[in-house]
Design an enzyme around this catalytic site. Sequence first.
Site, short mmCIF file in Angstrom:
data_model
loop_
_atom_site.label_atom_id
_atom_site.label_comp_id
_atom_site.label_asym_id
_atom_site.label_seq_id
_atom_site.Cartn_x
_atom_site.Cartn_y
_atom_site.Cartn_z
N GLY A 50 4.96 2.38 1.60
CA GLY A 50 5.99 3.23 1.01
C GLY A 50 6.36 4.36 1.95
O GLY A 50 7.54 4.66 2.15
N GLU A 51 5.36 4.97 2.56
CA GLU A 51 5.63 6.08 3.47
C GLU A 51 6.43 5.61 4.69
O GLU A 51 7.38 6.25 5.11
CB GLU A 51 4.30 6.71 3.94
CG GLU A 51 3.66 7.55 2.84
CD GLU A 51 2.17 7.82 3.09
OE1 GLU A 51 1.57 8.49 2.26
OE2 GLU A 51 1.62 7.34 4.12
N SER B 220 0.83 -1.20 0.00
CA SER B 220 0.00 0.00 0.00
C SER B 220 0.87 1.25 0.00
O SER B 220 2.08 1.18 0.21
CB SER B 220 -0.89 0.00 1.23
OG SER B 220 -0.10 0.25 2.37
N LYS B 221 0.19 2.37 -0.20
CA LYS B 221 0.87 3.66 -0.16
C LYS B 221 1.55 3.86 1.20
O LYS B 221 2.66 4.36 1.28
CB LYS B 221 -0.19 4.73 -0.41
CG LYS B 221 0.32 6.12 -0.46
CD LYS B 221 -0.81 7.07 -0.83
CE LYS B 221 -0.48 8.44 -0.30
NZ LYS B 221 -1.60 9.26 0.00
N ARG B 222 0.86 3.41 2.24
CA ARG B 222 1.40 3.55 3.60
C ARG B 222 2.71 2.80 3.79
O ARG B 222 3.60 3.25 4.50
CB ARG B 222 0.39 3.05 4.62
CG ARG B 222 -0.43 4.14 5.26
CD ARG B 222 -1.30 3.56 6.36
NE ARG B 222 -0.47 2.92 7.42
CZ ARG B 222 0.15 3.60 8.37
NH1 ARG B 222 0.08 4.91 8.41
NH2 ARG B 222 0.88 2.96 9.27
#
Length: 504
Positions: free
Chosen positions: A266-267, A262-264
Site C-alpha cells: 500500500g505504501e 502487505s502494508k508495504r
Amino acid sequence: MSEKVRVRFAPSPTGPLHIGGLRTALFNYLFAKKNGGDFLLRIEDTDQNRYVEGAEEYIVQALNWCGIPFDEGPGKEGAYGPYRQSERKNLYEAYALELIEKGKAYYAFDSSESLDNHRKDHEAKGKTFIYNWHNRLKLVNSLSLSKEEVQQKLDAGDEYVIRFKSPENEQLLLNDIIRGEIKIDTNILDDKVLFKSDGMPTYHLANIVDDHLMKITHVIRGEEWLPSLALHQLLYDAFAWKAPQFAHLPLIMKPVGKGKLSKRDGEKGGFPVFPLSWNESQGYREAGFFPEAVVNFLALLGWNPGTEQEIFTLEELVQSFSLERVNKSGARFDPEKNKWYNQQWMQLKSDTELAEIFSKDLYERLGERGKNFNTDYVTKVVSLIKERASFVSELWELGNYLFESPSSYDEKAVGKQWKEDTPEIMQAIVGILDGIELFDSASVEAKVKEWISEKELSFGKVMPPLRLVIVGEMKGPHLFDIMELIGKKESIHRIKTAILKLSN
Ligand code: GLU
C-alpha cells in the site's frame, strides 16, 4: 428445526484491521444476514504481549463505518458474553484440566531452556524438533513421569504448560465448505500447547472453548488458519462437542508479483490497505472512499455472484452471497479496480450528499468566499462534473472554473485558438449574451448558434475560443451548461477580461 446460524469475527487487537481482516468480517456478516443469523465480534486478547492500545476501538469503528455492525460483542452484550477473552480468562483452565482427565492432554514441565537445546540440536542435524508422539515419552511430562513425580512437581509449584496429546497413526478427514475434503495424517501434528505457564490459554484452546460456548455454527476465517484446522477438529472430538462447519477464505494477493498483500504494498503503490487511518497509514475513509464502494469491492475479492453483475448494495450482497461461490485460490488486489468502484458509487450517490462533502472542501479552499456558493449552486456543479470523478476530492480540479474566473489561459490552446479576428468575434458574443433575457443553457446555445449561421462563420472559429475564455483551458462539460451555471454577468465578465489579456 435447524439451529440458528451464528458466526463470529475474532480478531486479536494487535493493530489496525488490515483489508484481509475486514473482508473476513464482511463475509461473516453477509453469511449471517443471508441466513437470518447472528454476527458476533469476539476480541481474542489472551496474548498480552501483543496487545495494542486502541486496536479494539479501531476494529469496532471500522465495522460501523462499513455499515456491518455486530449483533453481539464488547459493549453490545448478548446472552454469551463477555466477548473479550481477557474477561473470560478464568474459565479456560477447567477445560484444559478436563482434557487431562480424559487422557487427551498432559502436563509438560520441560523448561524453555531444555526445549531450546532440543531445537538447536535438531537444527544442527538439519532437522526440525517436533514435540509429539515420537518423543514425548523421552521428555519431561505427565506421560513420562510417574503419578507421584507429577504430583510432587505440581505441589512444589514447578512451572508447566498443558499440551494436547495428538493421536498417533490416525487418518483425519476434515471438511471445509470452500475447499472440500482435506486428509491429514495425525503423525505430522505436534502436541500444541493449550494452556501456558502464565495461567492463560493459548489461541487454540480459548478459540475452541469460546466457539462452543457461544454456539458458533460456522467458522469463517482466513486461509492462514487452515493449518490449525486438524487440531481444532481433534479438540472438538476430545471434548465430544459438535464441531462448527469451517470455511477458510483465500488470501488477498499483491497487485503484482507473488505473495500476500502487505502494508508495504500500500505504501509503495500509494493506496490504502486499512479501513481507517492508523498512525501514518492513510485509511480508506480518509482517502475519500465511500464505505459502499469498499464493501462492494471487498465482496468481490474472492467471491463471485456467478453473473456479470459488479455493482452491489450491501442488501444485494446479502441476498446473493454464498460460501459455495468463494474461490479457493488467492484473490489479486487491484487498486485501479478499487478506484473504479468508488467512481461507480460516486455516480450512484445523490448530488446533494456529494455537495455536502464538497462544500467543506470549498470552504477550506476559498475561505469566506466559499460561502458565496449556496448548496443549490454546489449541487448543480456536482451534477455537471461528477461523471469524471472517482473521489469528491477531485471535484475541485475538475470544476474550479465554476467558482472563480480563470487566472491564466492554457498557452498551447491560446496559440491554437486565439486568432487575429477572435477579439472581434468575442466582442460580438458579448453583445449577444447581453441581449438574452432568460439565460439558460438552451436559450444561450440557440442564440449563439443562430448568430454563427447568420454570419456564416464556422463553429470552430467561435466555440473553442469561447470555451478557452470561460474555462481557461479546453476541458469541461457542455459549454452552455457552464455558462448557465456561472450566469450572464460572469460569462460576459470572463470574455471581456480575456479580450483585454489576450489581445496584447
Ligand atoms: N484470533 C484469530 C485472528 O486473529 C482468530 C482466528 C479464527 O477466526 O479462528 O485472526
